[in-house]
Design a protein around this motif. Sequence first.
Motif, PDB file in Angstrom:
ATOM      1  N   ASN A 384       0.830  -1.202   0.000  1.00 41.89           N
ATOM      2  CA  ASN A 384       0.000   0.000   0.000  1.00 41.89           C
ATOM      3  C   ASN A 384       0.863   1.248   0.000  1.00 41.89           C
ATOM      4  O   ASN A 384       1.886   1.340   0.707  1.00 41.89           O
ATOM      5  N   GLU A 385       0.438   2.212  -0.782  1.00 41.66           N
ATOM      6  CA  GLU A 385       1.133   3.489  -0.856  1.00 41.66           C
ATOM      7  C   GLU A 385       0.122   4.612  -0.683  1.00 41.66           C
ATOM      8  O   GLU A 385      -1.035   4.486  -1.107  1.00 41.66           O
ATOM      9  N   GLU A 386       0.559   5.709  -0.117  1.00 38.79           N
ATOM     10  CA  GLU A 386      -0.315   6.865   0.057  1.00 38.79           C
ATOM     11  C   GLU A 386      -0.402   7.618  -1.264  1.00 38.79           C
ATOM     12  O   GLU A 386       0.623   7.987  -1.850  1.00 38.79           O
ATOM     13  N   TYR A 387      -1.621   7.823  -1.705  1.00 36.04           N
ATOM     14  CA  TYR A 387      -1.826   8.452  -3.005  1.00 36.04           C
ATOM     15  C   TYR A 387      -1.886   9.962  -2.831  1.00 36.04           C
ATOM     16  O   TYR A 387      -2.616  10.480  -1.966  1.00 36.04           O
ATOM     17  N   VAL A 388      -1.156  10.665  -3.647  1.00 37.58           N
ATOM     18  CA  VAL A 388      -1.121  12.126  -3.621  1.00 37.58           C
ATOM     19  C   VAL A 388      -1.899  12.630  -4.830  1.00 37.58           C
ATOM     20  O   VAL A 388      -1.552  12.325  -5.974  1.00 37.58           O
ATOM     21  N   GLU A 389      -2.939  13.380  -4.552  1.00 35.26           N
ATOM     22  CA  GLU A 389      -3.806  13.866  -5.623  1.00 35.26           C
ATOM     23  C   GLU A 389      -3.140  15.023  -6.346  1.00 35.26           C
ATOM     24  O   GLU A 389      -2.568  15.931  -5.734  1.00 35.26           O
ATOM     25  N   ARG A 390      -3.230  14.990  -7.682  1.00 35.64           N
ATOM     26  CA  ARG A 390      -2.704  16.090  -8.475  1.00 35.64           C
ATOM     27  C   ARG A 390      -3.612  17.304  -8.363  1.00 35.64           C
ATOM     28  O   ARG A 390      -4.808  17.195  -8.089  1.00 35.64           O
ATOM     29  N   GLU A 391      -3.045  18.462  -8.635  1.00 39.16           N
ATOM     30  CA  GLU A 391      -3.811  19.690  -8.500  1.00 39.16           C
ATOM     31  C   GLU A 391      -4.932  19.778  -9.539  1.00 39.16           C
ATOM     32  O   GLU A 391      -6.035  20.233  -9.253  1.00 39.16           O
ATOM     33  N   ASP A 392      -4.637  19.323 -10.749  1.00 38.52           N
ATOM     34  CA  ASP A 392      -5.627  19.420 -11.832  1.00 38.52           C
ATOM     35  C   ASP A 392      -6.248  18.072 -12.164  1.00 38.52           C
ATOM     36  O   ASP A 392      -6.719  17.873 -13.283  1.00 38.52           O
ATOM     37  N   PHE A 394      -9.025  16.574 -11.244  1.00 41.56           N
ATOM     38  CA  PHE A 394     -10.461  16.549 -11.486  1.00 41.56           C
ATOM     39  C   PHE A 394     -10.945  17.763 -12.279  1.00 41.56           C
ATOM     40  O   PHE A 394     -12.134  18.067 -12.290  1.00 41.56           O
ATOM     41  N   ASP A 395     -10.041  18.482 -12.910  1.00 41.07           N
ATOM     42  CA  ASP A 395     -10.434  19.581 -13.783  1.00 41.07           C
ATOM     43  C   ASP A 395     -10.997  19.040 -15.085  1.00 41.07           C
ATOM     44  O   ASP A 395     -10.607  17.953 -15.543  1.00 41.07           O
ATOM     45  N   LEU A 396     -11.925  19.787 -15.678  1.00 41.62           N
ATOM     46  CA  LEU A 396     -12.485  19.363 -16.964  1.00 41.62           C
ATOM     47  C   LEU A 396     -11.399  19.304 -18.025  1.00 41.62           C
ATOM     48  O   LEU A 396     -11.352  18.395 -18.850  1.00 41.62           O
ATOM     49  N   ILE A 397     -10.546  20.278 -18.041  1.00 44.71           N
ATOM     50  CA  ILE A 397      -9.419  20.297 -18.972  1.00 44.71           C
ATOM     51  C   ILE A 397      -8.159  20.439 -18.133  1.00 44.71           C
ATOM     52  O   ILE A 397      -7.826  21.534 -17.662  1.00 44.71           O
ATOM     53  N   PRO A 398      -7.447  19.342 -17.889  1.00 43.32           N
ATOM     54  CA  PRO A 398      -6.239  19.435 -17.067  1.00 43.32           C
ATOM     55  C   PRO A 398      -5.194  20.327 -17.705  1.00 43.32           C
ATOM     56  O   PRO A 398      -5.171  20.542 -18.930  1.00 43.32           O
ATOM     57  N   GLU A 399      -4.336  20.905 -16.849  1.00 42.91           N
ATOM     58  CA  GLU A 399      -3.298  21.797 -17.335  1.00 42.91           C
ATOM     59  C   GLU A 399      -2.320  21.076 -18.258  1.00 42.91           C
ATOM     60  O   GLU A 399      -1.806  21.653 -19.192  1.00 42.91           O
ATOM     61  N   THR A 400      -2.107  19.817 -17.983  1.00 44.99           N
ATOM     62  CA  THR A 400      -1.167  19.067 -18.828  1.00 44.99           C
ATOM     63  C   THR A 400      -1.681  18.919 -20.246  1.00 44.99           C
ATOM     64  O   THR A 400      -0.912  18.893 -21.193  1.00 44.99           O
ATOM     65  N   GLU A 401      -3.022  18.811 -20.378  1.00 44.69           N
ATOM     66  CA  GLU A 401      -3.590  18.683 -21.723  1.00 44.69           C
ATOM     67  C   GLU A 401      -3.680  20.022 -22.427  1.00 44.69           C
ATOM     68  O   GLU A 401      -3.733  20.090 -23.645  1.00 44.69           O
ATOM     69  N   LYS A 402      -3.750  21.120 -21.649  1.00 43.06           N
ATOM     70  CA  LYS A 402      -3.784  22.439 -22.283  1.00 43.06           C
ATOM     71  C   LYS A 402      -2.483  22.723 -22.995  1.00 43.06           C
ATOM     72  O   LYS A 402      -2.455  23.350 -24.046  1.00 43.06           O
TER      73      LYS A 402
END
Length: 548
Positions: A384-392, A394-402
């Motif tokens: 088991n590992e602790e999951y770290v949620e990314r900032e974007d 749950f965004d409709l358009i993630p920053e990485t895809e922009k």
Amino acid sequence: MNTPIIDPLQGDFPEVIEEYLEHGCMKCIAFNRRGTLLAAGCNDGSCVVWDFETRGIAKELRDNECSSPITSVCWSKCGNRILVSAADKSLSLWDVMSGKRITRIVLQQTSLQARLHPGSSMPYLCLACPLSCAPMIVDLNTGNTTSLKVSVSDISSGPNLPSRSKCSDGITSFTPTAACFSKYGSLVYVGNSKGEILLIDHKDGELRAMVPISGGSVVKNIVFSRNGQYLLTNSNDRVIRIYENLLPLKDEVRVLDDLNKSFNDLDGVEKLKAVGTKCLTLFREFQDSITKVHWKAPCFSGDGEWVVGGSASKGEHKIYIWDRAGHLVKILEGPKEALIDLAWHPVRPIVVSVSLNGIVYIWAKDYTENWSAFAPDFKELEENEEYVEREDEFDLIPETEKVKGSDVNEDEEVDIVTTEKDPAFSDSDMSQEELCFLPATPSRDVPEQDKCVESSSKLVDSNNTGSPLSEEAGPNGLVANQASSPVEDDAGGARVKRKRKPSEKVLELQAEKIKRPSKPSKSSKPKSKSLVDQDNSNGFDGVELTDE
């Protein structure tokens, strides 16, 4: 099963018995070109066509003139015809869709195997391998037969019987000869009793080349792979040999003519052997070096990557699977029944085998889920590992895809009509549609209401025809005691009435009413006759009330 998501580490070959088919006593099987229909020849002379997707019977081809066991079945390339050979020396060609027999020809000998010409969608030529004479080309329209050569000595003497040997009782026995068409049917490959592979032009019957087999044993089976690149032979020395085909698939005859011209300095057998070295070359040998078993019905898988052979030992149902490199990868062990026929599905990792008792067993792969192999973005965690949620996340358009630009041309028209060809059937050059499925013919179910009416009418008829339901009857034949005849006809037997008897609870209530009679009120009026009759009709007319 979708091929791209199969785990390559598991191996694409069957492992367990998935299901079995049972209908009479089946003897031989054959898949159509797509693998959607399975034909099985039965012991009573009929041919059953199974829908392999639903595992139900789609058609039964039965001939009143044939009641002998079926020895082989063969589909045409388009799937509209089935050729059946029987033990009564007959060859029957059937129309699969209509279920009608097209023609029937009776030969001089029983055919152990019969194959339709693979070069046309509506073939009229077939290759028959009789029990005790040379293979022959049969014209199904005219009934004419042309015997093929079975040895090099037949060049000068003409076609004759296979090699014969005298048994201990002095009777001359003939060795059956195996033969098969090439992929497009321009040549016939014949394996004889001298351990030779002969290449014969089926049009003129000329012997074009000869390939000797090491050991010189009798050739029992000879089969081409689906793509025509490999040839399999099963010899009496208990060895399965794989040969690589060096000839082009569609221009074999012309290449053989050029080879014969290039070896003009040689003559006779030496020339045929020299040409044969340019046609076939030994690729691999398969055998069980421990048990030394004979092989039954060996064949290739649909893609030619696997070689399968059944054990010919009595009392065991074993299937051996090798890869093309020569390694034994699996031994399938079935019930304690001898194996008589075998077939690999054209496109799926499924093997179908026939037992001596006439049951068809379906061997399939036992798939196990391995998501780390299926999904490319799946990560398998050891702990088991602790999951770290990314900032974007749950965004409709993630920053990485922009940041990333879209590579899809949105103005390009999408073709949703054209279908891509399956690479397994890319060699199909037929203009006629293939027969992949047969239309279902559902049977009419009898409604429950009709069953009730039928049973009640039978019951009433039995009462009228002297099956007494009552003990006493009047002088006019009518029932005198209604309690002894609970069934009476109403509206022609469509309704059935039964006389009801009061229950114990009703009798107790009536007894309490007698013990504690209620005082009639002043406003109460006596019941009318119709109400009394109504009470009687509710089931109280059979009880007599008395004051003690």
